[in-house]
Design an enzyme around this catalytic site. Structure first.
Site, mmCIF file in Angstrom:
data_model
loop_
_atom_site.group_PDB
_atom_site.id
_atom_site.type_symbol
_atom_site.label_atom_id
_atom_site.label_comp_id
_atom_site.label_asym_id
_atom_site.label_seq_id
_atom_site.Cartn_x
_atom_site.Cartn_y
_atom_site.Cartn_z
ATOM 1 N N SER A 142 -52.381 -42.909 73.856
ATOM 2 C CA SER A 142 -52.322 -42.145 72.609
ATOM 3 C C SER A 142 -51.563 -42.929 71.548
ATOM 4 O O SER A 142 -50.628 -43.673 71.865
ATOM 5 C CB SER A 142 -51.634 -40.800 72.849
ATOM 6 O OG SER A 142 -50.328 -41.003 73.346
ATOM 7 N N HIS A 143 -51.963 -42.757 70.303
ATOM 8 C CA HIS A 143 -51.235 -43.328 69.163
ATOM 9 C C HIS A 143 -51.150 -42.264 68.072
ATOM 10 O O HIS A 143 -51.467 -42.504 66.909
ATOM 11 C CB HIS A 143 -51.927 -44.606 68.658
ATOM 12 C CG HIS A 143 -51.016 -45.799 68.708
ATOM 13 N ND1 HIS A 143 -50.923 -46.725 67.705
ATOM 14 C CD2 HIS A 143 -50.119 -46.204 69.650
ATOM 15 C CE1 HIS A 143 -50.037 -47.653 68.026
ATOM 16 N NE2 HIS A 143 -49.543 -47.355 69.211
ATOM 17 N N ASP A 158 -48.618 -56.697 78.976
ATOM 18 C CA ASP A 158 -48.663 -56.478 77.536
ATOM 19 C C ASP A 158 -47.287 -56.067 77.017
ATOM 20 O O ASP A 158 -46.547 -55.357 77.686
ATOM 21 C CB ASP A 158 -49.704 -55.372 77.260
ATOM 22 C CG ASP A 158 -49.547 -54.740 75.889
ATOM 23 O OD1 ASP A 158 -49.349 -55.481 74.925
ATOM 24 O OD2 ASP A 158 -49.637 -53.507 75.808
ATOM 25 N N HIS A 204 -48.429 -40.316 66.842
ATOM 26 C CA HIS A 204 -47.365 -40.357 65.843
ATOM 27 C C HIS A 204 -47.587 -41.459 64.806
ATOM 28 O O HIS A 204 -47.502 -41.201 63.600
ATOM 29 C CB HIS A 204 -46.003 -40.522 66.525
ATOM 30 C CG HIS A 204 -45.519 -39.294 67.236
ATOM 31 N ND1 HIS A 204 -46.205 -38.736 68.291
ATOM 32 C CD2 HIS A 204 -44.416 -38.530 67.045
ATOM 33 C CE1 HIS A 204 -45.531 -37.665 68.717
ATOM 34 N NE2 HIS A 204 -44.446 -37.523 67.974
ATOM 35 N N HIS A 233 -41.681 -41.678 76.085
ATOM 36 C CA HIS A 233 -42.885 -42.510 76.037
ATOM 37 C C HIS A 233 -42.883 -43.564 77.140
ATOM 38 O O HIS A 233 -43.930 -43.913 77.675
ATOM 39 C CB HIS A 233 -42.990 -43.180 74.664
ATOM 40 C CG HIS A 233 -44.355 -43.681 74.342
ATOM 41 N ND1 HIS A 233 -45.401 -42.849 74.029
ATOM 42 C CD2 HIS A 233 -44.858 -44.942 74.297
ATOM 43 C CE1 HIS A 233 -46.490 -43.573 73.787
ATOM 44 N NE2 HIS A 233 -46.186 -44.843 73.945
#
Length: 735
Positions: free
Chosen positions: A98-99, A274, A101, A53
């Protein structure tokens, strides 16, 4: 998390790093380059930063093939988001993440924090977030689990985005059996800024302050980056601790405060980033590495909402609504006071150091002392020898539909979840907050005005997993082409793309083949459409029990409109307008909705796609819209001409009366590169001259009749009947 951290020797012997997603070879490489045995905190930092990731271990060689620059790109991949110039001193900033999981195990918080994270990527560059989009994929079995998953993901997107005051203006929702256990939740955010205010995530200048701002650090989302880099666990409870918890109201305060820093305190600001995947370690290490400096952080100074947090937990927590700033020495109090005015925590927690060491202090002891490059640059990259999947080497025979009753076939098609209106879901989003929205969800693309200019931005998010399953390369190119087509249909010139690359386990030769081949198609198409890739992310290991999703790259594309009067929508506007079919229709049914309707599956090779011809058609169509020749326009995609005609007529209950040489089967064909255009009679000749042989008259817009003579069938019904099916089908199925 172990109650007592193992010693370096116990780590070597007991190998707890395997549970953190590291391999024995990776641990050995880290140890060799460090020159000693790492402690538990250092191994934890390695696991987060060396995860797929964060490090793109399998995908980096492929990402390097992407085309990322043209005359408009101001900042490409490598920062929080990409930036493209749009004229009048303004720039558009956008990115997708993407989120998947987290959303699989905690759908509301997984989706909500996906929105929160992508918003922070935008304002970290100095841009005001002005719009969001989402690309969602779910399974086709609408059991209680899937219904709850869909409901909570949509609720999470709406709940977070609405509360923070950013309109959701577009996106997509698709259904396929391959996503039953692996939903896709891809979020995209778009921001606008002055070119002169662009910020970068860097920590430079010896002695400059590192300031932590935003929410306190807790134990939510611990090592979420490693969780997102592994296959799903059937034991969902074991994965819940890796999911973050969001607070949109704090995010709103954080957004406003950070924008105030970038716009009013530029002398103080060196860089900002961030705290996303891998939390504090990724933001701090990356900021130091990009600037070529070292850094020391005192973890006792980090605001914490739970007692007794270890260095491992503090550094790898993915608690939301947090940012890291690098501030010039002497300006610290000015920035601390600003954040205090927003009731946000802000503390000086470290300093930029000469050299390249990354040092962490905790309770007065040094708990980490490693070269920063060991976390950011020393990560190995992997390639898998690709192997063409058997289904591609031996495709099924070409499919041809059998149409015995065109009316009943059309009604059944309109009720398919992928064709039916998604309004029952997206109406839960606020599309009008900020009052800049021109085209809300439900059209080909969302459109917002750019305040203070004579410009607007169109935006879309598209994916075609079912087509990539049949041919990854062609399917990848089609996805880019369809995104461009959606923008052109509104009157926008495509500018660039962001992507979320959603695939299975890349160590499998067949999956690596899909990733490599689809990237090739994407690269080819982006060059044809002059839409470089300026940002994005990769989500691999979307598998459960060894079974992966379709290869599903999501393409988020933004386009520019310089004539607000030329903005075009899908809906028919008035009876009597002439309906043109633009682009040739072939016998292209493989991978189509009519194939799924009649066979229950998608199969065969992809046919009828010509990238050069697609670009030529789009260029002609855009010029016609910009010349004010068109009242309504819609691209042809899922469901072909059949679905597109109904979608254009639904809003105002306007139908069509006409005839065509197409067959009943071709009425449902999904040949690429086509549009429908409704043209005022006074502009018919000019439009026909502009389009030449690429457009034919299909008929005229009617007050409500839906009558079409085909070569071998006649359709005679009303738009009201068809619209009712298309509007209500999905809502009924989800209940």
């Amino acid at each position: 998390m172990l109650q007592t951290e193992p010693t370096p020797e116990q780590i070597r012997d007991q190998k707890p790093y395997l549970q953190l997603g590291l391999t024995e070879a990776e641990y050995a490489l880290f140890t060799k380059r460090l020159g000693r045995l790492p402690n538990y905190t250092e191994v934890g930092l390695q696991s987060g930063m060396w995860s797929e990731h964060c490090a793109y271990k399998y995908s980096k060689p492929i990402l390097k093939t992407f085309w990322t620059k043209n005359e408009r790109v101001l900042m490409g991949p490598g920062e929080g988001a990409g930036v493209i110039a749009i004229g009048e001193g303004k720039a558009v900033v956008f990115k997708a993440e993407s989120h998947n999981h987290p959303s699989a195990v905690e759908p509301y918080e997984g989706a909500a924090t996906g929105i929160g994270g992508i918003i922070r990527d935008i304002f970290s560059i100095g841009a005001k977030p002005v719009a969001s989009l989402d690309s969602l994929a779910f399974g086709t079995r609408f059991d209680a689990h899937n219904q709850n998953l869909i409901d909570q993901v949509v609720a999470g997107i709406g709940g977070y985005g609405n509360a923070i005051g950013i309109p959701t203006v577009g996106g997509e929702i698709q259904f396929d059996a391959s996503y039953q256990d692996n939903p896709l939740v891809n979020a995209m955010c778009v921001g606008v800024m002055d070119e002169k205010d662009i910020q970068r995530g860097q920590a430079a200048g010896v002695g400059n302050a590192i300031i932590y701002v935003g929410a306190k650090t807790g134990r939510d989302g611990i090592n979420g980056a490693s969780f997102a880099s592994a296959q799903f666990s059937k034991e969902e409870d074991a994965d819940r601790s890796a999911v973050q918890v969001g607070d949109p109201f704090m995010e709103k305060l954080l957004t406003d405060a950070c924008l105030a820093v970038t716009q009013k305190h530029q002398k103080a600001l060196v860089g900002m980033q961030d705290m996303g995947a891998a939390g504090l370690v990724s933001s701090s290490a990356e900021m130091a590495s990009k600037a070529g400096f070292g850094m020391t952080l005192d973890l006792d100074l980090i605001p914490q909402r739970e007692p007794g947090m270890t260095p491992f937990e503090i550094m790898l927590s993915e608690s939301q609504e947090r940012m890291l700033l690098c501030i010039r020495t002497g300006f610290e109090q000015e920035i601390l006071d600003l954040f205090a005015g927003y009731d946000l925590d802000a503390v000086v927690c470290g300093r930029v150091e000469a050299g390249h060491q990354y040092r962490l202090l905790h309770h007065g002891a040094v708990v980490c002392d490693i070269p920063v490059g060991l976390l950011t640059d020393a990560v190995p990259t992997y390639t898998t020898t690709p192997k063409q999947p058997a289904r591609l080497a031996h495709p099924a025979p070409d499919f041809t539909p059998t149409i015995t009753d065109i009316d009943q076939t059309l009604r059944a098609l309109l009720a398919l979840p992928n064709i039916a209106s998604k309004r029952s879901l997206f109406k839960r989003y606020d599309a009008q907050v900020q009052t800049n929205t021109v085209i809300a969800p439900g059209g080909d693309a969302g459109v917002i005005r750019v305040r203070g200019t004579h410009r607007a931005l169109a935006m879309t998010a598209d994916s075609n997993g079912r087509l990539l399953a049949l041919d990854p390369e062609i399917g990848g190119a089609i996805t880019v082409a369809e995104a461009a087509r959606n923008l052109v249909a509104t009157g926008a010139e495509p500018l660039g793309i962001t992507d979320c690359l959603n695939y299975g386990d890349p160590s499998k030769p067949e999956v690596y083949y899909e990733l490599q081949a689809s990237a090739k198609g994407i690269v080819e198409a982006t060059k044809v459409f002059n839409t470089p890739v300026i940002s994005g992310n990769v989500s691999l290991y979307n598998e459960t029990s060894g079974v992966g999703i379709h290869p599903t790259p999501m393409i988020g594309m933004v386009g520019l409109i310089t004539d607000l009067d030329a903005i075009t929508t899908v809906a028919f506007k008035q009876a009597g307008d002439v309906v043109f079919l633009v682009g040739a229709t072939g016998d292209d049914y493989n991978g189509s909705s009519i194939q799924y309707l009649q066979n229950g599956a998608y199969a065969g090779r992809l046919t009828g796609f010509d990238l050069t011809q697609e670009k030529a058609i789009q260029d002609k169509m855009l010029k016609a819209i910009q010349a004010h020749l068109v009242n309504a326009c819609h691209d042809l995609a899922d469901g072909g001409l059949a679905a597109a005609l109904v979608e254009m007529g639904t809003a105002n209950r306007l139908g069509i009366k006409g005839s065509t040489a197409l067959s009943a089967a071709q009425f449902f064909a999904e040949t690429q590169g086509r549009f429908l255009a409704a043209v005022p009679p006074a502009q018919q000749a000019a439009f026909a001259a502009q389009m030449g042989k690429d457009a034919v008259v299909l008929g005229t817009v009617s007050d409500g009749e839906f009558v079409l003579d085909l070569a071998d069938a006649k359709l005679d019904t009303t738009i009201a009947d068809l619209a009712a099916i298309q509007e209500e089908a999905l809502a009924w199925q989800l209940k």
